[in-house]
Design a protein around this motif. Structure first.
Motif, PDB file in Angstrom:
ATOM      1  N   GLY A  52       0.833  -1.185   0.000  1.00 34.38           N
ATOM      2  CA  GLY A  52       0.000   0.000   0.000  1.00 34.38           C
ATOM      3  C   GLY A  52       0.869   1.237   0.000  1.00 34.38           C
ATOM      4  O   GLY A  52       1.628   1.468  -0.928  1.00 34.38           O
ATOM      5  N   GLU A  53       0.765   2.019   1.056  1.00 33.58           N
ATOM      6  CA  GLU A  53       1.583   3.210   1.178  1.00 33.58           C
ATOM      7  C   GLU A  53       3.055   2.825   1.340  1.00 33.58           C
ATOM      8  O   GLU A  53       3.363   1.728   1.809  1.00 33.58           O
ATOM      9  N   VAL A 136       8.037  -7.148 -14.604  1.00 33.59           N
ATOM     10  CA  VAL A 136       7.344  -8.358 -14.162  1.00 33.59           C
ATOM     11  C   VAL A 136       6.345  -8.766 -15.237  1.00 33.59           C
ATOM     12  O   VAL A 136       5.561  -7.953 -15.730  1.00 33.59           O
ATOM     13  N   MET A 137       6.369 -10.035 -15.591  1.00 37.44           N
ATOM     14  CA  MET A 137       5.431 -10.545 -16.586  1.00 37.44           C
ATOM     15  C   MET A 137       4.028 -10.629 -15.978  1.00 37.44           C
ATOM     16  O   MET A 137       3.861 -11.050 -14.823  1.00 37.44           O
ATOM     17  N   PRO A 138       2.992 -10.264 -16.754  1.00 37.91           N
ATOM     18  CA  PRO A 138       1.630 -10.240 -16.217  1.00 37.91           C
ATOM     19  C   PRO A 138       1.134 -11.572 -15.668  1.00 37.91           C
ATOM     20  O   PRO A 138       0.263 -11.587 -14.789  1.00 37.91           O
ATOM     21  N   PHE A 139       1.652 -12.693 -16.158  1.00 35.58           N
ATOM     22  CA  PHE A 139       1.133 -13.978 -15.675  1.00 35.58           C
ATOM     23  C   PHE A 139       1.330 -14.140 -14.178  1.00 35.58           C
ATOM     24  O   PHE A 139       0.576 -14.864 -13.521  1.00 35.58           O
ATOM     25  N   ASP A 148      -4.946  -8.655 -10.957  1.00 37.61           N
ATOM     26  CA  ASP A 148      -5.013  -7.286 -11.466  1.00 37.61           C
ATOM     27  C   ASP A 148      -3.649  -6.896 -12.037  1.00 37.61           C
ATOM     28  O   ASP A 148      -2.756  -6.464 -11.303  1.00 37.61           O
ATOM     29  N   GLU A 149      -3.499  -7.029 -13.340  1.00 33.05           N
ATOM     30  CA  GLU A 149      -2.225  -6.739 -13.989  1.00 33.05           C
ATOM     31  C   GLU A 149      -1.842  -5.261 -13.886  1.00 33.05           C
ATOM     32  O   GLU A 149      -0.661  -4.912 -13.962  1.00 33.05           O
ATOM     33  N   ARG A 150      -2.818  -4.380 -13.715  1.00 35.42           N
ATOM     34  CA  ARG A 150      -2.532  -2.951 -13.642  1.00 35.42           C
ATOM     35  C   ARG A 150      -1.653  -2.600 -12.452  1.00 35.42           C
ATOM     36  O   ARG A 150      -0.919  -1.611 -12.480  1.00 35.42           O
ATOM     37  N   LEU A 155       4.340   1.374  -7.944  1.00 38.52           N
ATOM     38  CA  LEU A 155       5.669   1.235  -7.352  1.00 38.52           C
ATOM     39  C   LEU A 155       5.788   0.035  -6.427  1.00 38.52           C
ATOM     40  O   LEU A 155       6.586  -0.880  -6.672  1.00 38.52           O
ATOM     41  N   GLN A 156       5.053   0.032  -5.322  1.00 38.55           N
ATOM     42  CA  GLN A 156       5.275  -1.023  -4.342  1.00 38.55           C
ATOM     43  C   GLN A 156       4.879  -2.411  -4.849  1.00 38.55           C
ATOM     44  O   GLN A 156       5.652  -3.365  -4.675  1.00 38.55           O
ATOM     45  N   PRO A 157       3.724  -2.586  -5.510  1.00 38.55           N
ATOM     46  CA  PRO A 157       3.431  -3.919  -6.040  1.00 38.55           C
ATOM     47  C   PRO A 157       4.492  -4.417  -7.013  1.00 38.55           C
ATOM     48  O   PRO A 157       4.864  -5.591  -6.989  1.00 38.55           O
ATOM     49  N   ASN A 158       4.989  -3.529  -7.871  1.00 41.19           N
ATOM     50  CA  ASN A 158       6.000  -3.958  -8.832  1.00 41.19           C
ATOM     51  C   ASN A 158       7.270  -4.405  -8.124  1.00 41.19           C
ATOM     52  O   ASN A 158       7.832  -5.468  -8.436  1.00 41.19           O
TER      53      ASN A 158
END
Length: 209
Positions: A52-53, A136-139, A148-150, A155-158
């Motif tokens: 998240g943050e 990161v590949m969407p799969f 959720d590929e978006r 930043l943090q999810p990636n």
């Protein structure tokens, strides 16, 4: 190594992205979608959950606080060529510290990988469909995330996905960094990509790493 490949890595390591990067396209490889044992999938899913943050680093002693701020200052100075605004550098590096440490990875290694993969472009997109800073590949979002590929452009999810995936590959390769990097890039057993990342890593080394 092919001359064209050598030139491409040299341009990236110098911070001069190829034309494709200038158009938002990254020249990353293709992480391969491989079958995962249920236990591994469950563990990886738990590892990428949350976020998240920008997280606050856990600094348990004055010495750790000093190390963190020394690293932050030096790395921010090197990052200015990619991110001009100090708030953007602060958020990026704070998140990277947290996610790299959480995955048990070297800070300079993650920074070197990002430099090679995306030249620190948040919305980088490869011809294979890899996304964001760590390409990161969407799969992966379907395999161990919520689908959720978006989120892979955030930043943090990636960084969380990228660090968890790299840690997974290092574990699979029994700590062999070159093989793990090759697997991350979809070029396992070839020397060009690991050499490029390790060369970039040296540019980001700080004593506390």
């Amino acid at each position: 190594m092919h001359r064209g490949v050598s030139r491409r890595w040299a341009l990236q390591l110098a911070g001069c992205a190829p034309l494709a990067l200038g158009c938002g396209m990254a020249l990353a490889g293709r992480q391969l979608e491989e079958p995962l044992a249920d236990a591994v999938r469950t563990a990886l899913s738990a590892s990428v959950a949350g976020g998240g943050e920008p997280p606050q680093p856990v600094l348990g002693s004055p010495a750790q606080q000093l190390d963190y701020h020394r690293w932050l200052q030096q790395s921010s100075g090197r990052l200015v060529r990619y991110k001009s605004h100090p708030d953007d550098r602060q958020e990026f590096l704070q998140t990277l510290w947290y996610e790299a440490r959480r995955a048990g990875l070297s800070l300079s290694l993650v920074l070197g990988l990002i430099q090679v993969e995306s030249a620190f472009r948040k919305y980088a997109l490869s011809s294979a469909g890899a996304r964001g800073y760590m390409q990161v590949m969407p799969f992966w979002s379907h395999l161990i995330g919520d689908g959720d590929e978006r989120l892979l452009f955030q930043l943090q999810p990636n960084l969380r996905f990228g660090c968890v995936i790299l840690r997974h590959y290092m574990d699979r390769e029994a700590g062999d960094l070159s093989m793990a990097l090759g697997r991350y890039n979809g070029s396992r057993g070839q020397a060009a990509y690991p050499r490029a990342v390790l060369a970039a890593q040296r540019l980001w080394l700080v004593e506390v790493d």
